[in-house]
Design a protein around this motif. Structure first.
Motif, PDB file in Angstrom:
ATOM      1  N   LYS A  28       7.012  -7.391  -2.065  1.00 22.55           N
ATOM      2  CA  LYS A  28       7.714  -7.036  -3.302  1.00 22.55           C
ATOM      3  C   LYS A  28       7.387  -5.603  -3.722  1.00 22.55           C
ATOM      4  O   LYS A  28       8.282  -4.840  -4.095  1.00 22.55           O
ATOM      5  CB  LYS A  28       7.327  -8.036  -4.394  1.00 22.55           C
ATOM      6  CG  LYS A  28       8.040  -7.860  -5.702  1.00 22.55           C
ATOM      7  CD  LYS A  28       8.312  -9.185  -6.376  1.00 22.55           C
ATOM      8  CE  LYS A  28       7.066  -9.836  -6.940  1.00 22.55           C
ATOM      9  NZ  LYS A  28       6.577  -9.178  -8.167  1.00 22.55           N
ATOM     10  N   SER A  29       6.113  -5.238  -3.660  1.00 20.24           N
ATOM     11  CA  SER A  29       5.718  -3.884  -4.091  1.00 20.24           C
ATOM     12  C   SER A  29       6.413  -2.829  -3.240  1.00 20.24           C
ATOM     13  O   SER A  29       6.932  -1.832  -3.764  1.00 20.24           O
ATOM     14  CB  SER A  29       4.199  -3.715  -3.948  1.00 20.24           C
ATOM     15  OG  SER A  29       3.530  -4.582  -4.817  1.00 20.24           O
ATOM     16  N   ARG A 133       0.703   1.094 -22.061  1.00 20.17           N
ATOM     17  CA  ARG A 133      -0.135   1.586 -20.963  1.00 20.17           C
ATOM     18  C   ARG A 133       0.646   2.526 -20.035  1.00 20.17           C
ATOM     19  O   ARG A 133       0.063   3.355 -19.349  1.00 20.17           O
ATOM     20  CB  ARG A 133      -0.716   0.399 -20.180  1.00 20.17           C
ATOM     21  CG  ARG A 133       0.357  -0.601 -19.753  1.00 20.17           C
ATOM     22  CD  ARG A 133      -0.155  -1.712 -18.860  1.00 20.17           C
ATOM     23  NE  ARG A 133      -1.279  -2.443 -19.391  1.00 20.17           N
ATOM     24  CZ  ARG A 133      -2.086  -3.204 -18.658  1.00 20.17           C
ATOM     25  NH1 ARG A 133      -1.885  -3.339 -17.370  1.00 20.17           N
ATOM     26  NH2 ARG A 133      -3.077  -3.848 -19.200  1.00 20.17           N
ATOM     27  N   ALA A 174      -7.463  -0.633 -13.784  1.00 20.44           N
ATOM     28  CA  ALA A 174      -7.007  -0.452 -12.403  1.00 20.44           C
ATOM     29  C   ALA A 174      -5.610  -1.047 -12.299  1.00 20.44           C
ATOM     30  O   ALA A 174      -5.458  -2.258 -12.256  1.00 20.44           O
ATOM     31  CB  ALA A 174      -7.945  -1.159 -11.442  1.00 20.44           C
ATOM     32  N   SER A 175      -4.604  -0.201 -12.303  1.00 21.33           N
ATOM     33  CA  SER A 175      -3.236  -0.694 -12.262  1.00 21.33           C
ATOM     34  C   SER A 175      -2.368   0.228 -11.422  1.00 21.33           C
ATOM     35  O   SER A 175      -2.186   1.401 -11.750  1.00 21.33           O
ATOM     36  CB  SER A 175      -2.663  -0.789 -13.684  1.00 21.33           C
ATOM     37  OG  SER A 175      -1.248  -0.862 -13.618  1.00 21.33           O
ATOM     38  N   ALA A 176      -1.829  -0.331 -10.335  1.00 20.33           N
ATOM     39  CA  ALA A 176      -0.932   0.456  -9.485  1.00 20.33           C
ATOM     40  C   ALA A 176       0.354   0.777 -10.222  1.00 20.33           C
ATOM     41  O   ALA A 176       1.023   1.767  -9.911  1.00 20.33           O
ATOM     42  CB  ALA A 176      -0.627  -0.313  -8.212  1.00 20.33           C
ATOM     43  N   GLN A 177       0.694  -0.037 -11.200  1.00 19.18           N
ATOM     44  CA  GLN A 177       1.921   0.224 -11.955  1.00 19.18           C
ATOM     45  C   GLN A 177       1.759   1.478 -12.818  1.00 19.18           C
ATOM     46  O   GLN A 177       2.650   2.333 -12.873  1.00 19.18           O
ATOM     47  CB  GLN A 177       2.288  -0.980 -12.809  1.00 19.18           C
ATOM     48  CG  GLN A 177       2.650  -2.199 -11.956  1.00 19.18           C
ATOM     49  CD  GLN A 177       3.024  -3.402 -12.779  1.00 19.18           C
ATOM     50  OE1 GLN A 177       3.009  -3.372 -14.007  1.00 19.18           O
ATOM     51  NE2 GLN A 177       3.367  -4.484 -12.093  1.00 19.18           N
ATOM     52  N   ILE A 327      -5.141  -9.245  -7.276  1.00 18.50           N
ATOM     53  CA  ILE A 327      -4.836  -9.548  -8.677  1.00 18.50           C
ATOM     54  C   ILE A 327      -3.769 -10.647  -8.831  1.00 18.50           C
ATOM     55  O   ILE A 327      -3.816 -11.426  -9.772  1.00 18.50           O
ATOM     56  CB  ILE A 327      -4.451  -8.254  -9.448  1.00 18.50           C
ATOM     57  CG1 ILE A 327      -4.490  -8.483 -10.946  1.00 18.50           C
ATOM     58  CG2 ILE A 327      -3.111  -7.683  -8.994  1.00 18.50           C
ATOM     59  CD1 ILE A 327      -5.855  -8.758 -11.514  1.00 18.50           C
ATOM     60  N   ASP A 328      -2.835 -10.738  -7.885  1.00 19.47           N
ATOM     61  CA  ASP A 328      -1.780 -11.752  -8.003  1.00 19.47           C
ATOM     62  C   ASP A 328      -2.150 -13.070  -7.325  1.00 19.47           C
ATOM     63  O   ASP A 328      -1.352 -14.006  -7.315  1.00 19.47           O
ATOM     64  CB  ASP A 328      -0.480 -11.221  -7.385  1.00 19.47           C
ATOM     65  CG  ASP A 328       0.085 -10.058  -8.202  1.00 19.47           C
ATOM     66  OD1 ASP A 328      -0.153 -10.014  -9.419  1.00 19.47           O
ATOM     67  OD2 ASP A 328       0.767  -9.199  -7.612  1.00 19.47           O
ATOM     68  N   ARG A 402       4.465 -17.519  -9.848  1.00 14.09           N
ATOM     69  CA  ARG A 402       3.236 -17.836  -9.106  1.00 14.09           C
ATOM     70  C   ARG A 402       2.555 -19.100  -9.618  1.00 14.09           C
ATOM     71  O   ARG A 402       1.848 -19.768  -8.873  1.00 14.09           O
ATOM     72  CB  ARG A 402       2.285 -16.645  -9.112  1.00 14.09           C
ATOM     73  CG  ARG A 402       2.879 -15.418  -8.408  1.00 14.09           C
ATOM     74  CD  ARG A 402       1.840 -14.416  -8.007  1.00 14.09           C
ATOM     75  NE  ARG A 402       2.374 -13.067  -7.937  1.00 14.09           N
ATOM     76  CZ  ARG A 402       3.079 -12.579  -6.917  1.00 14.09           C
ATOM     77  NH1 ARG A 402       3.341 -13.326  -5.869  1.00 14.09           N
ATOM     78  NH2 ARG A 402       3.544 -11.343  -6.951  1.00 14.09           N
TER      79      ARG A 402
HETATM   80  C1  S3P Z   1       2.104  -4.229  -8.567  1.00 15.13           C
HETATM   81  C2  S3P Z   1       0.907  -4.034  -9.190  1.00 15.13           C
HETATM   82  C3  S3P Z   1       0.139  -5.104  -9.847  1.00 15.13           C
HETATM   83  C4  S3P Z   1       0.642  -6.495  -9.496  1.00 15.13           C
HETATM   84  C5  S3P Z   1       2.144  -6.562  -9.452  1.00 15.13           C
HETATM   85  C6  S3P Z   1       2.707  -5.569  -8.465  1.00 15.13           C
HETATM   86  C7  S3P Z   1       2.798  -3.070  -7.974  1.00 15.13           C
HETATM   87  O1  S3P Z   1       0.206  -4.917 -11.245  1.00 15.13           O
HETATM   88  O2  S3P Z   1       0.142  -7.458 -10.378  1.00 15.13           O
HETATM   89  O3  S3P Z   1       2.572  -7.858  -9.092  1.00 15.13           O
HETATM   90  O4  S3P Z   1       3.692  -3.262  -7.134  1.00 15.13           O
HETATM   91  O5  S3P Z   1       2.435  -1.935  -8.302  1.00 15.13           O
HETATM   92  P1  S3P Z   1      -0.844  -3.922 -11.972  1.00 15.13           P
HETATM   93  O6  S3P Z   1      -0.779  -2.658 -11.248  1.00 15.13           O
HETATM   94  O7  S3P Z   1      -0.372  -3.728 -13.379  1.00 15.13           O
HETATM   95  O8  S3P Z   1      -2.165  -4.623 -11.900  1.00 15.13           O
END
Ligand code: S3P
Length: 445
Positions: A28-29, A133, A174-177, A327-328, A402
């Motif tokens: 998905k990412s 955020r 810590a958030s990739a988003q 995290i997921d 999930r």
């Molecule tokens: C994701 C980052 C994660 C994850 C999400 C997908 C992404 O969220 O939980 O399902 O693709 O960057 P966070 O970065 O907010 O932890």
């Protein structure tokens, strides 16, 4: 995601061994990022193995609304013809991301670097999730929220910057988003945009930016962190993307095979980027038999075939610094923990509270209603494994795909069946979950 249709409950019962070879859908990412970076590139991006789940389809729709050409050319095969960095057009429609935090937040970043205004909307779950955020660093770069619901939540209108400013930003969690939103906005800014994270989060944006020709340099920061520096205003060139199978989706059949006696299941093409494989590490520490072969890679993303055999599991302590890499996966890990012998302690799960649902509470409730002893202590989840699960409970899914899949996995080995109140949201990330699992031997009725 339509929330107006009647819920579709499903019951999961003790099953015979799970077997065969399955390929879960594309990551998905990576799917979101391929569409977004394809749209911000010049030329053509051919994507194979795209996840055709509702979350990603909403991102595809938003890229069209912003001026890119996005076409499906066959099963999981898509072509994006991009508009170039900073080239998004003013959308004439609301950008509706349904259930998807990732799609919404990444596109906010991409829009923030363009002189356009866009309305962001989502379903009830997404409307309840924090957006400050993302909006706080984007404001430092020159974007403005001109309207929003209380607390800066959706629906909101974002006015992108005419002259985006490069920033150095230390992410508060810590958030990739968050990281990705800042980097995507930084694409349009002159000079270097830097993101510093204390704990490394998934690096798909960085890897794909490099694949599309951006100058981006990552260096270590502290014990577990990273400093990522992107040179702005690159000419991104469309590039082919092969999307590997999603390890977060593979987690469900994988845990199912571990807990159902006699199972021997193969999962092909699973992405094994080390920033996504915390679950595999943890399950192996618990005694899981997970073998890897056919190891390959594409555009910096490694993948492998996993062979999973039913295993006797024991409780472990999962350290907080592992959280970003799984995290997921805590929901389904909690299911594995319930079937293990002994106590599993999962530490540092505060971020689970702001996912598609409050997953800390929802996981505890899912286990409790099925007779498993569980406790939340601060940000920690403590599951008492007794080697079996009584089951017999009705699990509330809270619009969270999930939760639905984890509960259905739990029912495959429980003493009494487990029922979920609604399977509809599974379509956001894993549309074929039910038939794929049935094909491997799962008893869903
Ligand atoms: C994701 C980052 C994660 C994850 C999400 C997908 C992404 O969220 O939980 O399902 O693709 O960057 P966070 O970065 O907010 O932890």
């Amino acid at each position: 995601m339509s929330t107006s249709t009647a819920p579709t409950p499903l019951e999961s019962s003790a099953s015979g061994p799970l077997s065969g070879t399955i390929r879960v859908p594309g990551d998905k990412s990576i799917s979101h990022r391929a569409l977004i970076l394809g749209a911000l590139s010049v030329g053509e991006t051919r994507i194979s193995g795209l996840l055709e789940g509702e979350d990603v389809l909403n991102t595809a729709k938003s890229m069209r609304a912003l001026g890119a050409k996005v076409e499906r050319t066959g099963a999981f095969a898509w072509i994006v013809k991009g508009v170039g960095v900073g080239g998004f057009a003013q959308p004439s429609e609301t950008l509706d991301f349904g259930n998807s935090g990732t799609g919404c937040r990444l596109v906010m970043g991409a829009v923030a670097g363009c002189p356009i205004s866009a309305v962001f909307e989502g379903d009830a779950s997404l409307r309840s999730r924090p957006m400050r955020r993302i909006l706080d660093p984007l404001a430092l770069m020159g974007a403005k929220v001109t309207a929003s619901a209380e607390g800066g939540k959706l629906p909101l209108t974002l006015q992108g910057a005419s002259n985006p400013v490069p920033i150095e930003y230390r992410t508060p969690v810590a958030s990739a988003q968050i990281k990705s939103a800042v980097l995507l906005a930084g694409l349009a800014a002159p000079g270097v945009t830097t993101v510093i994270e204390q704990e490394a989060s998934r690096d798909h944006t960085e890897l794909m930016l490099k694949h599309f020709g951006a100058a981006i340099v990552t260096t270590p920061e502290g014990t577990h962190g990273r400093r990522i520096a992107l040179t702005g205003q690159p000419e991104l060139a469309g590039a082919p993307v092969i999307v590997p199978a999603d390890p977060s989706s593979a987690a469900f059949p994988l845990v199912a095979a571990l807990i159902v006696d006699g199972s021997d299941l193969v999962l092909s093409d699973v992405m094994t980027n080390p920033l996504r494989t915390g679950l595999f590490t943890t399950l192996r520490e618990m005694g899981a038999s997970i073998e890897e072969d056919d190891v390959r890679g594409d555009a910096g993303e490694p993948m492998a075939r996993l062979r999973v055999r039913a295993s006797k599991l024991r409780g472990v302590v999962v350290p907080p610094e592992r959280a970003p890499s799984m995290i997921d996966e805590y929901l389904v890990l909690a299911v594995a923990a319930a079937y293990a012998e002994g106590t599993t302690v999962m530490r540092g799960l505060h971020e689970l509270r702001v996912k598609e649902s409050d997953r800390l509470e929802a996981t505890a409730a899912m286990l409790r209603v099925n007779g498993v002893k569980v406790e939340i202590s601060g940000d920690d989840l403590i599951v008492e494994g007794r080697g079996h699960v009584p089951g017999g409970g009705l699990v509330a899914t809270h619009m969270d795909h999930r939760i639905a899949m984890s509960a259905l996995v739990m029912g495959l080995a429980s003493d009494k069946p487990v029922t979920v109140d609604d399977t509809a949201f599974i379509a956001t990330s894993f549309p074929d979950f039910i038939p794929l699992m049935r094909g491997a031997g799962a008893d869903f009725a």
